[in-house]
Design a protein around this motif. Structure first.
Motif, PDB file in Angstrom:
ATOM      1  N   UNK A   3      -2.351  -2.826  -1.327  1.00 42.72           N
ATOM      2  CA  UNK A   3      -1.924  -1.610  -2.022  1.00 42.72           C
ATOM      3  C   UNK A   3      -0.715  -0.975  -1.320  1.00 42.72           C
ATOM      4  N   UNK A   4      -0.787  -0.862  -0.012  1.00 43.72           N
ATOM      5  CA  UNK A   4       0.327  -0.306   0.769  1.00 43.72           C
ATOM      6  C   UNK A   4       1.557  -1.196   0.623  1.00 43.72           C
ATOM      7  N   UNK A   5       1.348  -2.504   0.699  1.00 42.24           N
ATOM      8  CA  UNK A   5       2.457  -3.454   0.575  1.00 42.24           C
ATOM      9  C   UNK A   5       3.149  -3.353  -0.773  1.00 42.24           C
ATOM     10  N   UNK A   6       2.363  -3.262  -1.845  1.00 41.08           N
ATOM     11  CA  UNK A   6       2.943  -3.173  -3.190  1.00 41.08           C
ATOM     12  C   UNK A   6       3.755  -1.895  -3.349  1.00 41.08           C
ATOM     13  N   UNK A   7       3.243  -0.806  -2.777  1.00 40.48           N
ATOM     14  CA  UNK A   7       3.968   0.471  -2.891  1.00 40.48           C
ATOM     15  C   UNK A   7       5.272   0.415  -2.089  1.00 40.48           C
ATOM     16  N   UNK A   8       5.222  -0.144  -0.897  1.00 40.69           N
ATOM     17  CA  UNK A   8       6.435  -0.259  -0.087  1.00 40.69           C
ATOM     18  C   UNK A   8       7.506  -1.076  -0.797  1.00 40.69           C
ATOM     19  N   UNK A   9       7.106  -2.210  -1.328  1.00 38.81           N
ATOM     20  CA  UNK A   9       8.068  -3.076  -2.023  1.00 38.81           C
ATOM     21  C   UNK A   9       8.639  -2.364  -3.248  1.00 38.81           C
ATOM     22  N   UNK A  10       7.779  -1.687  -3.983  1.00 38.67           N
ATOM     23  CA  UNK A  10       8.228  -0.947  -5.176  1.00 38.67           C
ATOM     24  C   UNK A  10       9.277   0.098  -4.790  1.00 38.67           C
ATOM     25  N   UNK A  11       9.009   0.865  -3.735  1.00 32.78           N
ATOM     26  CA  UNK A  11       9.940   1.917  -3.312  1.00 32.78           C
ATOM     27  C   UNK A  11      11.234   1.332  -2.753  1.00 32.78           C
ATOM     28  N   UNK A  12      11.136   0.257  -1.989  1.00 37.14           N
ATOM     29  CA  UNK A  12      12.340  -0.358  -1.413  1.00 37.14           C
ATOM     30  C   UNK A  12      13.223  -0.940  -2.495  1.00 37.14           C
ATOM     31  N   UNK A  13      12.617  -1.532  -3.518  1.00 41.85           N
ATOM     32  CA  UNK A  13      13.393  -2.098  -4.622  1.00 41.85           C
ATOM     33  C   UNK A  13      14.203  -1.015  -5.321  1.00 41.85           C
ATOM     34  N   UNK A  67       4.829  -7.971  -1.682  1.00 43.41           N
ATOM     35  CA  UNK A  67       4.349  -8.227  -0.332  1.00 43.41           C
ATOM     36  C   UNK A  67       3.589  -9.544  -0.222  1.00 43.41           C
ATOM     37  N   UNK A  68       3.601 -10.113   0.960  1.00 39.70           N
ATOM     38  CA  UNK A  68       2.847 -11.321   1.258  1.00 39.70           C
ATOM     39  C   UNK A  68       1.781 -10.936   2.284  1.00 39.70           C
ATOM     40  N   UNK A  69       0.537 -10.724   1.830  1.00 40.15           N
ATOM     41  CA  UNK A  69      -0.481 -10.199   2.747  1.00 40.15           C
ATOM     42  C   UNK A  69      -1.230 -11.264   3.549  1.00 40.15           C
ATOM     43  N   UNK A  70      -1.815 -10.821   4.642  1.00 46.43           N
ATOM     44  CA  UNK A  70      -2.680 -11.643   5.497  1.00 46.43           C
ATOM     45  C   UNK A  70      -3.506 -10.666   6.319  1.00 46.43           C
ATOM     46  N   UNK A  71      -4.748 -10.467   5.931  1.00 47.03           N
ATOM     47  CA  UNK A  71      -5.606  -9.534   6.652  1.00 47.03           C
ATOM     48  C   UNK A  71      -5.051  -8.124   6.628  1.00 47.03           C
ATOM     49  N   UNK A  72      -4.777  -7.572   7.801  1.00 44.56           N
ATOM     50  CA  UNK A  72      -4.299  -6.190   7.887  1.00 44.56           C
ATOM     51  C   UNK A  72      -2.774  -6.133   8.020  1.00 44.56           C
ATOM     52  N   UNK A  73      -2.106  -7.234   7.722  1.00 40.88           N
ATOM     53  CA  UNK A  73      -0.647  -7.255   7.792  1.00 40.88           C
ATOM     54  C   UNK A  73      -0.074  -7.776   6.476  1.00 40.88           C
ATOM     55  N   UNK A 126       1.165 -16.087   4.913  1.00 41.52           N
ATOM     56  CA  UNK A 126       1.067 -14.808   4.221  1.00 41.52           C
ATOM     57  C   UNK A 126       1.388 -15.041   2.749  1.00 41.52           C
ATOM     58  N   UNK A 127       0.447 -14.765   1.859  1.00 40.97           N
ATOM     59  CA  UNK A 127       0.715 -14.942   0.431  1.00 40.97           C
ATOM     60  C   UNK A 127      -0.272 -14.135  -0.390  1.00 40.97           C
ATOM     61  N   UNK A 128       0.111 -13.895  -1.637  1.00 38.82           N
ATOM     62  CA  UNK A 128      -0.781 -13.209  -2.572  1.00 38.82           C
ATOM     63  C   UNK A 128      -1.730 -14.241  -3.174  1.00 38.82           C
ATOM     64  N   UNK A 129      -2.959 -13.824  -3.363  1.00 40.55           N
ATOM     65  CA  UNK A 129      -3.925 -14.736  -3.996  1.00 40.55           C
ATOM     66  C   UNK A 129      -3.805 -14.660  -5.508  1.00 40.55           C
TER      67      UNK A 129
END
Lengths: 133, 133
Positions: free
Chosen positions: B17-27, B85-91, A130-133
């Motif tokens: 997009x969802x991951x970035x928002x979650x991390x922003x809010x949690x921070x 966030x560290x993305x991979x497909x839908x996770x 899992x990583x950002x591109x």
């Protein structure tokens, strides 16, 4: 059935043992030994994205050995932080943070990723990155 | 079918997009807002292990709100690092590292975990927590 479903997310001793060994070997830079000791023959390896010359999905321990060897040959690792293992049932996660240079170009950058490993019969059968591109 | 399978592990814009928002809010410590904005009604939440008064598996946004409110009431957070966030497909994965105290006992300790979030239709439908007991 009911009992095994209730235990689905209980931490597995085997998963924890494999995870601890992987993290210990990776911290020492012994990634190839981690593959030899801990990876199943038919291991499935999934990157977050495909890259030139490297498909996102690979299968089989030889393909993964080759992928790792090529990475070690191309990259110089200045420092690496390895956090984990973080277990959950038959899986565990590891957080990697690295300061690296591409040997050929000299280009230096930070890499950060989470790896998710699935364990069965005492071996790692799947790794997902899992990583950002 | 073939094309969608090839794209299975390609990073999804929505997930990022969802991951970035979650991390922003949690921070910012805005965990309750993250739930309001980003969690699906029937969200599935899986801890690494069951604990007294808290089953490992929970379902539904109200149950998760309650779980989070109770945690905020019981714990004092001295500092928190959030990586991702560290993305991979839908996770996507997030790495948390916290210095906390239990308000009641005063007991202070470090917590470290990886959370794995699954996204569908622009909302988080599953959260799985990975940590050592």
């Amino acid at each position: 059935m009911e009992t095994s479903r209730q235990n689905e997310s209980q931490p597995s001793k085997e998963t924890l043992e494999v995870g601890k060994k992987l993290v210990e070997l990776c911290k020492r830079g012994d990634n190839m030994k981690a593959i030899d000791w801990l990876y199943a023959e038919n291991i499935e390896s999934q990157e977050a994205a495909a890259m030139p010359g490297m498909p996102a999905q690979m299968r089989g321990i030889e393909a993964i050995r080759k992928k790792n060897k090529e990475w070690i040959e191309q990259m110089e690792v200045h420092s690496m932080d390895v956090a984990g293992p973080f277990p959950h049932g038959d899986r565990f996660a590891v957080h990697y943070k690295m300061d690296v240079s591409e040997k050929q170009s000299g280009k230096r950058y930070q890499m950060e990723e989470v790896a998710l490993y699935t364990v069965a019969n005492g071996k790692i059968v799947k790794e997902e990155f899992f990583y950002m591109m």
